[in-house]
Design a protein around this motif. Structure first.
Motif, PDB file in Angstrom:
ATOM      1  N   ASP A   1       0.835  -1.384  -0.109  1.00 44.97           N
ATOM      2  CA  ASP A   1      -0.081  -0.226  -0.153  1.00 44.97           C
ATOM      3  C   ASP A   1       1.033   1.453  -0.011  1.00 44.97           C
ATOM      4  O   ASP A   1       1.995   1.132   0.570  1.00 44.97           O
ATOM      5  CB  ASP A   1      -0.853  -0.183   1.288  1.00 44.97           C
TER       6      ASP A   1
ATOM      7  N   PHE B   1      -1.653   2.842   6.108  1.00 45.48           N
ATOM      8  CA  PHE B   1      -3.143   1.916   6.030  1.00 45.48           C
ATOM      9  C   PHE B   1      -1.594   0.824   6.221  1.00 45.48           C
ATOM     10  O   PHE B   1      -1.982  -0.276   7.036  1.00 45.48           O
ATOM     11  CB  PHE B   1      -3.340   1.885   4.411  1.00 45.48           C
TER      12      PHE B   1
ATOM     13  N   VAL C   1      -2.572  -2.270   8.974  1.00 41.51           N
ATOM     14  CA  VAL C   1      -3.048  -3.780   8.329  1.00 41.51           C
ATOM     15  C   VAL C   1      -1.910  -4.447   9.517  1.00 41.51           C
ATOM     16  O   VAL C   1      -2.067  -5.724   9.684  1.00 41.51           O
ATOM     17  CB  VAL C   1      -2.540  -3.893   7.176  1.00 41.51           C
TER      18      VAL C   1
ATOM     19  N   THR D   1      -1.639  -8.963   0.485  1.00 38.43           N
ATOM     20  CA  THR D   1      -2.487  -7.724   0.908  1.00 38.43           C
ATOM     21  C   THR D   1      -1.983  -6.715  -0.420  1.00 38.43           C
ATOM     22  O   THR D   1      -1.329  -6.205   0.259  1.00 38.43           O
ATOM     23  CB  THR D   1      -2.235  -7.442   2.257  1.00 38.43           C
TER      24      THR D   1
ATOM     25  N   ASP E   1      -3.099  -3.259  -2.519  1.00 32.10           N
ATOM     26  CA  ASP E   1      -4.302  -1.827  -2.788  1.00 32.10           C
ATOM     27  C   ASP E   1      -4.384  -1.788  -3.825  1.00 32.10           C
ATOM     28  O   ASP E   1      -3.970  -2.178  -5.004  1.00 32.10           O
ATOM     29  CB  ASP E   1      -3.288  -0.582  -2.473  1.00 32.10           C
TER      30      ASP E   1
ATOM     31  N   PHE F   1      -7.655  -5.051  -1.076  1.00 28.23           N
ATOM     32  CA  PHE F   1      -8.785  -3.982  -0.417  1.00 28.23           C
ATOM     33  C   PHE F   1      -9.313  -2.016  -1.619  1.00 28.23           C
ATOM     34  O   PHE F   1      -8.163  -2.413  -2.009  1.00 28.23           O
ATOM     35  CB  PHE F   1      -7.724  -3.756   0.629  1.00 28.23           C
ATOM     36  N   SER F   2     -10.306  -2.452  -1.134  1.00 28.69           N
ATOM     37  CA  SER F   2     -10.993  -1.984  -2.230  1.00 28.69           C
ATOM     38  C   SER F   2     -12.019  -0.893  -2.203  1.00 28.69           C
ATOM     39  O   SER F   2     -12.063  -1.257  -0.807  1.00 28.69           O
ATOM     40  CB  SER F   2     -11.946  -2.651  -2.752  1.00 28.69           C
ATOM     41  N   SER F   3     -11.624   0.191  -2.046  1.00 27.97           N
ATOM     42  CA  SER F   3     -12.969   1.442  -1.842  1.00 27.97           C
ATOM     43  C   SER F   3     -14.533   0.623  -2.154  1.00 27.97           C
ATOM     44  O   SER F   3     -14.624   0.256  -2.942  1.00 27.97           O
ATOM     45  CB  SER F   3     -12.471   2.870  -2.539  1.00 27.97           C
TER      46      SER F   3
ATOM     47  N   THR G   1     -11.650  -3.351  -8.349  1.00 30.59           N
ATOM     48  CA  THR G   1     -11.698  -4.656  -7.732  1.00 30.59           C
ATOM     49  C   THR G   1     -12.638  -6.243  -8.396  1.00 30.59           C
ATOM     50  O   THR G   1     -11.835  -7.467  -8.471  1.00 30.59           O
ATOM     51  CB  THR G   1     -13.178  -5.343  -6.495  1.00 30.59           C
TER      52      THR G   1
ATOM     53  N   LYS H   1     -11.787  -0.965   2.357  1.00 33.22           N
ATOM     54  CA  LYS H   1     -10.539  -1.097   2.818  1.00 33.22           C
ATOM     55  C   LYS H   1     -10.858  -0.011   4.397  1.00 33.22           C
ATOM     56  O   LYS H   1     -10.349  -0.234   4.979  1.00 33.22           O
ATOM     57  CB  LYS H   1     -10.042   0.332   1.680  1.00 33.22           C
ATOM     58  N   LYS H   2     -12.215   0.171   4.004  1.00 34.94           N
ATOM     59  CA  LYS H   2     -12.542   0.926   5.985  1.00 34.94           C
ATOM     60  C   LYS H   2     -13.217  -0.296   6.724  1.00 34.94           C
ATOM     61  O   LYS H   2     -14.128  -0.763   6.072  1.00 34.94           O
ATOM     62  CB  LYS H   2     -14.306   1.753   5.374  1.00 34.94           C
TER      63      LYS H   2
END
Length: 383
Positions: free
Chosen positions: A9, A14, A18, A53, A55, A81-83, A92, A106-107
């Motif tokens: 990332d 982040f 993580v 992992t 981003d 990890f995705s928005s 994604t 991601k959240k």
């Protein structure tokens, strides 16, 4: 042995967060970081992590391109990890096209009711996909599988977006070619009559569902219910993509939908989907579920249970790759009503959790490799 993780990332915050979450679990060890996709490709080759992992949006080389390069050179289980945006959902799905096994928002607060559940979700996903490799495959060598025959999705620019690809997800240490689909020409249909097909899945499900649905004929004689553990922001994009690729129609289910032959209804993320009988026809009830008792939204158990009530034994139910045991209780109700249950076999699962729960409970009439399902389903229902 701890699962070794490479965290990728461009955000130092982040990466640190993580790492803190993962290393709360003594069975996980973060071995290094990468700040862009190019560095991820290089460190994947150097360090041979058990899980990466990743981003999506990063400088130098984006996450999707990094996944493609890693899966070609050093195939490794990758968790994206995705928005939770329409663009994030599309990206994604593109990452799954490239070979990523699973994804998380991601959240962290978007994936669970509280922070403890979110932490456990991330830790468990990493361990599940990492341990599967640790337990079966020590040092992988990549053998590409045959491309799928599904058409591409047209883009406005005139380019094409590939369907969700089928990289060698066995991460096999052998250089021998992947074994072909098992013989199914001799498999006989049971002769049972059906009115509905229902398919439940989780981790690895998007690829598995596409593999099956793209091979079904346009004249498929029954409605199909799809229950995929997926956030609400992702199911519309996934349904649209499947609809473009498949001969049958695929749509995100809506409350009040009347079930029609040759249409697959994808349960919306964050909601429950149930079948109801009304005046001789069957319709869908899609609703918000605030119950803390039911972990998954959508839940395979909830939909399967309603199908048992609405259709009795006239259901062919399939449980595919996924973590946990969602689908076992619903399958039990279906089997008690006389329905047929099939489960995916361990070898072709990304995570052999849900199918194992069904098989170990003695509910599955058969355990089949992923590549056999489409033809077996078509033969079983008479098309």
């Amino acid at each position: 042995m701890a699962v070794k993780v490479l965290v990728v990332d461009d955000s130092s915050f982040f990466r640190r967060r993580v790492t803190e979450i993962l290393e709360q679990d003594p069975e996980i060890k973060v071995i290094d970081f990468a700040v862009n996709g190019q560095e991820a490709v290089e460190k994947a080759a150097q360090l041979r992590p058990d899980v990466i992992t990743m981003d999506v949006e990063m400088p130098v080389l984006d996450g999707i391109s990094a996944v493609k390069q890693i899966m070609q050179a050093n195939p490794t289980p990758i968790l994206m990890f995705s928005s939770l945006t329409r663009e994030g959902a599309s990206a994604t799905l593109d990452a799954l096209d490239a070979g990523a096994l699973d994804f998380l928002p991601k959240k962290f607060e978007d994936i669970a009711r509280n922070s403890d559940d979110a932490i456990k979700s991330l830790q468990n996903k990493v361990k599940e996909i990492g341990r599967r490799r640790l337990s079966r495959f020590v040092r992988p060598s990549y053998t590409p599988s045959a491309p799928t025959a599904a058409p591409s999705t047209p883009l406005s620019s005139g380019q094409t977006r590939p369907s969700i690809a089928q990289p060698d997800r066995t991460f096999s240490r052998s250089s021998a070619p992947v074994s072909p689909a098992s013989p199914i020409a001799s498999a006989r249909a049971s002769g049972k009559k059906y009115q509905l097909v229902a398919i439940g899945t989780s981790t690895g499900g998007p690829v598995a569902l596409q593999t099956i649905l793209t091979q079904l004929p346009a004249n498929f004689p029954h409605p199909i219910l799809l229950i995929q553990h997926m956030p609400a922001a992702f199911t519309p994009a996934f349904a649209r993509r499947l609809n473009t690729l498949c001969k049958i129609k695929v749509k995100e289910a809506e409350n009040g939908d009347r079930l029609q032959a040759g249409v697959a209804y994808l349960a919306p993320g964050g909601q429950q989907m149930m079948v109801e009988s009304r005046g001789g026809s069957r319709t869908l009830r899609v609703f918000e579920d605030d119950s803390a008792r039911i972990t998954y939204k959508p839940s395979v158990d909830v939909t399967f249970a309603s199908a048992a009530k609405a259709y009795s034994g006239d259901v062919l139910a399939v449980v595919l790759t996924g973590m946990g045991a969602d689908g076992r209780d619903g399958s039990r109700l279906l089997k008690q009503a006389g329905a047929t249950i099939w489960a995916q076999d361990e070898k072709t699962c990304v995570v052999y959790g849900m199918p194992a729960a069904v098989a170990n409970a003695g509910l599955a009439a058969e355990s089949l490799p992923l590549q056999d399902f489409a033809q077996r389903i078509a033969k079983e229902v008479g098309c």
